[in-house]
Design a protein around this motif. Structure first.
Motif, PDB file in Angstrom:
ATOM      1  N   LEU A 129       0.716  -1.262   0.225  1.00  0.00           N
ATOM      2  CA  LEU A 129       0.103   0.114   0.014  1.00  0.00           C
ATOM      3  C   LEU A 129       1.450   0.894  -0.148  1.00  0.00           C
ATOM      4  O   LEU A 129       0.901   2.180  -0.882  1.00  0.00           O
ATOM      5  CB  LEU A 129      -1.077  -0.208   1.471  1.00  0.00           C
ATOM      6  CG  LEU A 129      -2.345  -0.933   1.026  1.00  0.00           C
ATOM      7  CD1 LEU A 129      -2.828  -1.117   2.588  1.00  0.00           C
ATOM      8  CD2 LEU A 129      -2.484  -1.240   0.214  1.00  0.00           C
ATOM      9  N   LEU A 130       1.733   1.621   1.303  1.00  0.00           N
ATOM     10  CA  LEU A 130       3.013   2.295   0.632  1.00  0.00           C
ATOM     11  C   LEU A 130       3.583   2.334  -0.565  1.00  0.00           C
ATOM     12  O   LEU A 130       3.834   3.759  -0.935  1.00  0.00           O
ATOM     13  CB  LEU A 130       4.011   1.787   1.900  1.00  0.00           C
ATOM     14  CG  LEU A 130       3.806   2.262   3.348  1.00  0.00           C
ATOM     15  CD1 LEU A 130       4.751   2.033   4.377  1.00  0.00           C
ATOM     16  CD2 LEU A 130       2.905   3.905   3.927  1.00  0.00           C
ATOM     17  N   ARG A 131       4.070   1.619  -0.982  1.00  0.00           N
ATOM     18  CA  ARG A 131       4.222   1.604  -2.491  1.00  0.00           C
ATOM     19  C   ARG A 131       3.669   2.091  -3.140  1.00  0.00           C
ATOM     20  O   ARG A 131       3.610   3.201  -4.548  1.00  0.00           O
ATOM     21  CB  ARG A 131       4.636  -0.070  -2.759  1.00  0.00           C
ATOM     22  CG  ARG A 131       5.669   0.027  -4.115  1.00  0.00           C
ATOM     23  CD  ARG A 131       6.085  -1.326  -4.301  1.00  0.00           C
ATOM     24  NE  ARG A 131       7.246  -2.122  -3.313  1.00  0.00           N
ATOM     25  CZ  ARG A 131       8.242  -1.918  -3.509  1.00  0.00           C
ATOM     26  NH1 ARG A 131       8.644  -1.408  -4.272  1.00  0.00           N
ATOM     27  NH2 ARG A 131       8.901  -2.136  -2.366  1.00  0.00           N
ATOM     28  N   THR A 135       6.028   8.001  -4.543  1.00  0.00           N
ATOM     29  CA  THR A 135       6.778   8.564  -6.241  1.00  0.00           C
ATOM     30  C   THR A 135       8.240   8.182  -6.212  1.00  0.00           C
ATOM     31  O   THR A 135       8.387   7.861  -7.401  1.00  0.00           O
ATOM     32  CB  THR A 135       6.316  10.280  -5.614  1.00  0.00           C
ATOM     33  OG1 THR A 135       7.787  10.437  -4.273  1.00  0.00           O
ATOM     34  CG2 THR A 135       5.368  10.862  -5.559  1.00  0.00           C
ATOM     35  N   HIS A 136       8.506   7.713  -4.938  1.00  0.00           N
ATOM     36  CA  HIS A 136       9.703   7.257  -5.045  1.00  0.00           C
ATOM     37  C   HIS A 136       9.983   5.799  -4.166  1.00  0.00           C
ATOM     38  O   HIS A 136       9.937   6.298  -3.102  1.00  0.00           O
ATOM     39  CB  HIS A 136      10.934   8.116  -4.665  1.00  0.00           C
ATOM     40  CG  HIS A 136      11.018   9.575  -5.558  1.00  0.00           C
ATOM     41  ND1 HIS A 136      10.173  10.679  -5.278  1.00  0.00           N
ATOM     42  CD2 HIS A 136      11.861   9.709  -6.679  1.00  0.00           C
ATOM     43  CE1 HIS A 136       9.903  11.331  -6.826  1.00  0.00           C
ATOM     44  NE2 HIS A 136      11.673  10.940  -7.259  1.00  0.00           N
ATOM     45  N   VAL A 164      19.719   4.682  -6.275  1.00  0.00           N
ATOM     46  CA  VAL A 164      18.682   3.251  -5.524  1.00  0.00           C
ATOM     47  C   VAL A 164      17.318   3.696  -5.499  1.00  0.00           C
ATOM     48  O   VAL A 164      16.246   2.997  -4.397  1.00  0.00           O
ATOM     49  CB  VAL A 164      18.978   4.263  -4.106  1.00  0.00           C
ATOM     50  CG1 VAL A 164      20.268   3.594  -3.919  1.00  0.00           C
ATOM     51  CG2 VAL A 164      19.252   6.005  -3.899  1.00  0.00           C
ATOM     52  N   ASP A 165      16.899   4.800  -6.480  1.00  0.00           N
ATOM     53  CA  ASP A 165      15.445   4.629  -6.647  1.00  0.00           C
ATOM     54  C   ASP A 165      15.187   3.778  -7.924  1.00  0.00           C
ATOM     55  O   ASP A 165      14.774   3.402  -8.542  1.00  0.00           O
ATOM     56  CB  ASP A 165      15.421   6.333  -7.249  1.00  0.00           C
ATOM     57  CG  ASP A 165      13.592   6.620  -7.218  1.00  0.00           C
ATOM     58  OD1 ASP A 165      12.621   5.629  -6.809  1.00  0.00           O
ATOM     59  OD2 ASP A 165      13.880   7.957  -7.801  1.00  0.00           O
ATOM     60  N   ALA A 166      14.007   3.441  -7.039  1.00  0.00           N
ATOM     61  CA  ALA A 166      13.790   2.169  -8.384  1.00  0.00           C
ATOM     62  C   ALA A 166      11.805   2.731  -8.233  1.00  0.00           C
ATOM     63  O   ALA A 166      11.319   1.726  -9.441  1.00  0.00           O
ATOM     64  CB  ALA A 166      13.290   0.555  -6.861  1.00  0.00           C
ATOM     65  N   LYS A 167      11.789   3.026  -8.040  1.00  0.00           N
ATOM     66  CA  LYS A 167      10.165   3.590  -9.211  1.00  0.00           C
ATOM     67  C   LYS A 167      10.540   5.285  -9.290  1.00  0.00           C
ATOM     68  O   LYS A 167      10.657   6.027  -8.450  1.00  0.00           O
ATOM     69  CB  LYS A 167       9.043   2.905  -7.634  1.00  0.00           C
ATOM     70  CG  LYS A 167       7.628   4.246  -8.530  1.00  0.00           C
ATOM     71  CD  LYS A 167       6.692   3.755  -7.448  1.00  0.00           C
ATOM     72  CE  LYS A 167       5.428   4.890  -7.872  1.00  0.00           C
ATOM     73  NZ  LYS A 167       4.665   3.894  -6.769  1.00  0.00           N
TER      74      LYS A 167
END
Length: 168
Positions: A129-131, A135-136, A164-167
């Motif tokens: 849910l948090l994911r 935005t990042h 390190v940013d996967a989204k």
């Protein structure tokens, strides 16, 4: 001419992922931070810790020329996502989170078998849910300096945090 508001971001994630550690490091760099686990930001509503929305809205509505990083994870935080320039999820593998909970000295939460099972269940149920609202997403198992630098880049509006940013 209206002054532009400084950026505000939310750092969120599961217990033990390193939110407070990242916040402390940002604060040491001179960045304004608010840890909603401290103070009177959270109220108990029928056994559920929730942000006090009027207090949080007042914090986010204040005029400031300094960037602000807010840290917290509560069930009603999504009500204020529209007030943040970015919502940054710190995540780590479950084994890393459980090791951090076992070894941390700032809190006893997550050390008992029942609490560890609860954390495992929350990673399974809550983190998705948090994911979805983030935005990042930053892999907080990376070196602390790298995680802090990535959050700071996001805070300053630089979206080139691909290390390190996967989204996005």
């Amino acid at each position: 001419m209206r002054a532009e508001r400084a950026r505000m971001i939310l750092v969120t994630g599961m217990s033990g992922v390193g939110k407070s550690t990242v916040l402390a490091a940002l604060n040491q760099r001179g960045i304004d931070t608010v840890d909603t686990d401290e103070g009177n930001w959270i109220e108990d509503v029928d056994g559920e810790p929730l942000w006090n929305i009027p207090r949080m809205a007042a914090l986010l509505g204040r005029h400031t020329d300094r960037p602000l990083v807010v840290q917290g994870t509560v069930a009603n935080q999504g009500q204020l996502y529209h007030r943040f320039d970015a919502v940054v999820l710190l995540t780590a593998p479950q084994t890393v989170i459980l090791e951090r909970l076992q070894s941390r000295t700032s809190s006893d939460y997550g050390k008992s078998p029942a609490e560890r099972l609860k954390v495992e269940q929350e990673i399974s149920d809550v983190e998705p849910l948090l994911r979805a609202g983030a935005t990042h997403v930053i892999d907080a198992s990376a070196a602390l300096g790298d995680v802090v630098a990535a959050v700071e880049l996001i805070l300053h509006g630089d979206d080139d945090v691909s290390a390190v940013d996967a989204k996005h």
